[in-house]
Structures are given as C-alpha cells and as structure tokens.
Design a protein around this motif. Structure first.
Motif, PDB file in Angstrom:
ATOM      1  N   GLU A  37       0.838  -1.208   0.000  1.00 11.86           N
ATOM      2  CA  GLU A  37       0.000   0.000   0.000  1.00 11.86           C
ATOM      3  C   GLU A  37       0.867   1.250   0.000  1.00 11.86           C
ATOM      4  O   GLU A  37       0.630   2.192  -0.779  1.00 11.86           O
ATOM      5  CB  GLU A  37      -0.925   0.006   1.215  1.00 11.86           C
ATOM      6  CG  GLU A  37      -2.040  -1.009   1.130  1.00 11.86           C
ATOM      7  CD  GLU A  37      -2.826  -1.149   2.426  1.00 11.86           C
ATOM      8  OE1 GLU A  37      -3.932  -1.695   2.357  1.00 11.86           O
ATOM      9  OE2 GLU A  37      -2.334  -0.734   3.504  1.00 11.86           O
ATOM     10  N   ASP A  38       1.879   1.276   0.866  1.00 11.54           N
ATOM     11  CA  ASP A  38       2.774   2.438   0.939  1.00 11.54           C
ATOM     12  C   ASP A  38       3.521   2.652  -0.379  1.00 11.54           C
ATOM     13  O   ASP A  38       3.631   3.775  -0.865  1.00 11.54           O
ATOM     14  CB  ASP A  38       3.788   2.285   2.075  1.00 11.54           C
ATOM     15  CG  ASP A  38       3.202   2.587   3.439  1.00 11.54           C
ATOM     16  OD1 ASP A  38       2.051   3.087   3.514  1.00 11.54           O
ATOM     17  OD2 ASP A  38       3.893   2.317   4.443  1.00 11.54           O
ATOM     18  N   LEU A  39       4.052   1.570  -0.943  1.00 18.01           N
ATOM     19  CA  LEU A  39       4.787   1.680  -2.199  1.00 18.01           C
ATOM     20  C   LEU A  39       3.873   2.111  -3.343  1.00 18.01           C
ATOM     21  O   LEU A  39       4.291   2.875  -4.222  1.00 18.01           O
ATOM     22  CB  LEU A  39       5.480   0.362  -2.532  1.00 18.01           C
ATOM     23  CG  LEU A  39       6.657   0.005  -1.632  1.00 18.01           C
ATOM     24  CD1 LEU A  39       7.112  -1.435  -1.902  1.00 18.01           C
ATOM     25  CD2 LEU A  39       7.810   0.983  -1.815  1.00 18.01           C
ATOM     26  N   GLY A  40       2.636   1.657  -3.322  1.00 18.38           N
ATOM     27  CA  GLY A  40       1.668   2.091  -4.330  1.00 18.38           C
ATOM     28  C   GLY A  40       1.425   3.584  -4.262  1.00 18.38           C
ATOM     29  O   GLY A  40       1.429   4.279  -5.289  1.00 18.38           O
ATOM     30  N   ARG A  41       1.231   4.093  -3.047  1.00 18.28           N
ATOM     31  CA  ARG A  41       1.034   5.545  -2.884  1.00 18.28           C
ATOM     32  C   ARG A  41       2.285   6.310  -3.290  1.00 18.28           C
ATOM     33  O   ARG A  41       2.200   7.359  -3.941  1.00 18.28           O
ATOM     34  CB  ARG A  41       0.649   5.862  -1.439  1.00 18.28           C
ATOM     35  CG  ARG A  41      -0.800   5.528  -1.111  1.00 18.28           C
ATOM     36  CD  ARG A  41      -1.211   6.077   0.252  1.00 18.28           C
ATOM     37  NE  ARG A  41      -0.444   5.484   1.336  1.00 18.28           N
ATOM     38  CZ  ARG A  41      -0.786   4.361   1.964  1.00 18.28           C
ATOM     39  NH1 ARG A  41      -1.861   3.710   1.599  1.00 18.28           N
ATOM     40  NH2 ARG A  41      -0.053   3.891   2.948  1.00 18.28           N
ATOM     41  N   LEU A  42       3.458   5.794  -2.915  1.00 19.89           N
ATOM     42  CA  LEU A  42       4.718   6.446  -3.269  1.00 19.89           C
ATOM     43  C   LEU A  42       4.870   6.545  -4.788  1.00 19.89           C
ATOM     44  O   LEU A  42       5.196   7.614  -5.320  1.00 19.89           O
ATOM     45  CB  LEU A  42       5.894   5.685  -2.667  1.00 19.89           C
ATOM     46  CG  LEU A  42       7.285   6.220  -3.031  1.00 19.89           C
ATOM     47  CD1 LEU A  42       7.513   7.591  -2.412  1.00 19.89           C
ATOM     48  CD2 LEU A  42       8.359   5.240  -2.582  1.00 19.89           C
ATOM     49  N   MET A  43       4.618   5.450  -5.492  1.00 21.96           N
ATOM     50  CA  MET A  43       4.759   5.465  -6.952  1.00 21.96           C
ATOM     51  C   MET A  43       3.762   6.430  -7.588  1.00 21.96           C
ATOM     52  O   MET A  43       4.090   7.128  -8.547  1.00 21.96           O
ATOM     53  CB  MET A  43       4.585   4.059  -7.524  1.00 21.96           C
ATOM     54  CG  MET A  43       5.717   3.115  -7.211  1.00 21.96           C
ATOM     55  SD  MET A  43       7.348   3.712  -7.716  1.00 21.96           S
ATOM     56  CE  MET A  43       7.174   3.675  -9.490  1.00 21.96           C
ATOM     57  N   SER A  44       2.555   6.478  -7.061  1.00 21.64           N
ATOM     58  CA  SER A  44       1.560   7.406  -7.586  1.00 21.64           C
ATOM     59  C   SER A  44       2.010   8.853  -7.374  1.00 21.64           C
ATOM     60  O   SER A  44       1.863   9.691  -8.266  1.00 21.64           O
ATOM     61  CB  SER A  44       0.207   7.165  -6.926  1.00 21.64           C
ATOM     62  OG  SER A  44      -0.287   5.897  -7.291  1.00 21.64           O
ATOM     63  N   ASP A  45       2.579   9.140  -6.212  1.00 20.79           N
ATOM     64  CA  ASP A  45       3.081  10.487  -5.945  1.00 20.79           C
ATOM     65  C   ASP A  45       4.285  10.819  -6.826  1.00 20.79           C
ATOM     66  O   ASP A  45       4.411  11.943  -7.318  1.00 20.79           O
ATOM     67  CB  ASP A  45       3.457  10.645  -4.463  1.00 20.79           C
ATOM     68  CG  ASP A  45       2.238  10.670  -3.557  1.00 20.79           C
ATOM     69  OD1 ASP A  45       1.103  10.819  -4.061  1.00 20.79           O
ATOM     70  OD2 ASP A  45       2.421  10.523  -2.325  1.00 20.79           O
ATOM     71  N   ILE A  46       5.168   9.853  -7.029  1.00 24.33           N
ATOM     72  CA  ILE A  46       6.328  10.069  -7.896  1.00 24.33           C
ATOM     73  C   ILE A  46       5.868  10.368  -9.318  1.00 24.33           C
ATOM     74  O   ILE A  46       6.413  11.247  -9.987  1.00 24.33           O
ATOM     75  CB  ILE A  46       7.279   8.850  -7.864  1.00 24.33           C
ATOM     76  CG1 ILE A  46       8.020   8.796  -6.523  1.00 24.33           C
ATOM     77  CG2 ILE A  46       8.273   8.890  -9.023  1.00 24.33           C
ATOM     78  CD1 ILE A  46       8.829   7.521  -6.314  1.00 24.33           C
ATOM     79  N   SER A  47       4.863   9.652  -9.782  1.00 23.08           N
ATOM     80  CA  SER A  47       4.389   9.852 -11.157  1.00 23.08           C
ATOM     81  C   SER A  47       3.922  11.288 -11.385  1.00 23.08           C
ATOM     82  O   SER A  47       4.093  11.824 -12.475  1.00 23.08           O
ATOM     83  CB  SER A  47       3.269   8.871 -11.494  1.00 23.08           C
ATOM     84  OG  SER A  47       2.063   9.218 -10.858  1.00 23.08           O
ATOM     85  N   ALA A  48       3.360  11.897 -10.348  1.00 21.70           N
ATOM     86  CA  ALA A  48       2.897  13.284 -10.476  1.00 21.70           C
ATOM     87  C   ALA A  48       4.054  14.271 -10.594  1.00 21.70           C
ATOM     88  O   ALA A  48       3.881  15.383 -11.093  1.00 21.70           O
ATOM     89  CB  ALA A  48       2.019  13.646  -9.278  1.00 21.70           C
ATOM     90  N   GLU A  49       5.248  13.876 -10.162  1.00 21.69           N
ATOM     91  CA  GLU A  49       6.421  14.747 -10.195  1.00 21.69           C
ATOM     92  C   GLU A  49       7.261  14.592 -11.468  1.00 21.69           C
ATOM     93  O   GLU A  49       8.140  15.392 -11.728  1.00 21.69           O
ATOM     94  CB  GLU A  49       7.313  14.468  -8.977  1.00 21.69           C
ATOM     95  CG  GLU A  49       6.653  14.739  -7.648  1.00 21.69           C
ATOM     96  CD  GLU A  49       6.366  16.218  -7.423  1.00 21.69           C
ATOM     97  OE1 GLU A  49       7.184  17.054  -7.845  1.00 21.69           O
ATOM     98  OE2 GLU A  49       5.307  16.522  -6.843  1.00 21.69           O
ATOM     99  N   ILE A  50       6.996  13.562 -12.244  1.00 22.10           N
ATOM    100  CA  ILE A  50       7.790  13.298 -13.451  1.00 22.10           C
ATOM    101  C   ILE A  50       7.243  14.139 -14.598  1.00 22.10           C
ATOM    102  O   ILE A  50       6.036  14.117 -14.862  1.00 22.10           O
ATOM    103  CB  ILE A  50       7.751  11.798 -13.809  1.00 22.10           C
ATOM    104  CG1 ILE A  50       8.402  10.984 -12.698  1.00 22.10           C
ATOM    105  CG2 ILE A  50       8.453  11.544 -15.150  1.00 22.10           C
ATOM    106  CD1 ILE A  50       8.273   9.490 -12.880  1.00 22.10           C
TER     107      ILE A  50
END
Length: 127
Positions: free
Chosen positions: A70-83
């Motif tokens: 769950e944490d890694l899923g949220r992290l990847m989603s947040d990272i995608s917004a920064e790319i």
C-alpha cells in the motif's frame, strides 16, 4: 495459473514515464488488496485454531507485506505526479522484462487497466 508471455522489442512504442509509474502504483495497490484477501482466506480456514504461536507470528508477515505494498503504491503514484510528461521510455524494452501478460497490459498505458474493485478492508487479528 496466469499465462506467461514475454514480449520482444519490435517497434518504437513509447511509454510516458509518469504514466508508467502511475500504473505501477495502481498495480502495487491491487497486490495489497490481494494480500488482504489471502489474510481473509486464511482466517476463514481457521488458521488460528490449532496453529502454533510461532507459525501465527510468521503469518503476520502477510500484514507487513500488505502495508508495504500500500505504501509503495502511494509512493509510486506520488512520484508519477512529479515526473515531467515529456519523459518517455521504449515500452517494449521495459515491458519485455515481465513474464505475466496481464501485468504487461496493466502497466502499459496503451491498454485499458484491469483493476480489481476495492472492498472494505476490515481488520484481521490472528493473535
């Protein structure tokens, strides 16, 4: 069992990195839900009845896996917004490393996502 299929680099199909990382985040969240389902199934099978305490403690690792996914899923989603949206990769080169056809399709933004509906995540207690 899931069909294993490798794709090979054959074209110039590009995938936007931000879209790919968002898809990875979605897939991690889906895996977290599957992990929760495993916990529920084990509970329904009465795994806590007649199972020694050490085995129960080891099964509690499923909960850590779930929370980490769950944490890694949220992290990847947040990272995608920064790319930046203009950063892309060769889709075939990246996705050819994967074996599961369904995973390849779920990660490739050129395909429609196959996301499991989210159910109520009630608490599971074995100890």
């Amino acid at each position: 069992m899931e069909e294993r299929q490798r794709i090979t680099p054959s074209g110039d199909h590009k995938v936007a990195l931000n879209a790919l990382t968002a898809r990875v985040g979605d897939e991690l969240e889906t895996l977290a839900r599957l992990s929760t389902d495993v916990q529920r199934a084990l509970s329904a099978c009465g795994v806590s009845e007649g199972t020694d305490a050490q085995a129960i403690r080891e099964l509690q690792g499923i909960d850590r896996i779930t929370q980490s996914l769950e944490d890694l899923g949220r992290l990847m989603s947040d990272i995608s917004a920064e790319i930046p949206k203009d950063v892309s990769l060769h889709a075939e080169t990246i996705l050819s490393r994967l074996r599961l056809h369904e995973l390849i399709e779920n990660l490739d933004p050129a395909h429609e996502k196959n996301i499991m509906p989210r159910e109520d995540d009630g608490e599971i207690m074995w100890l």
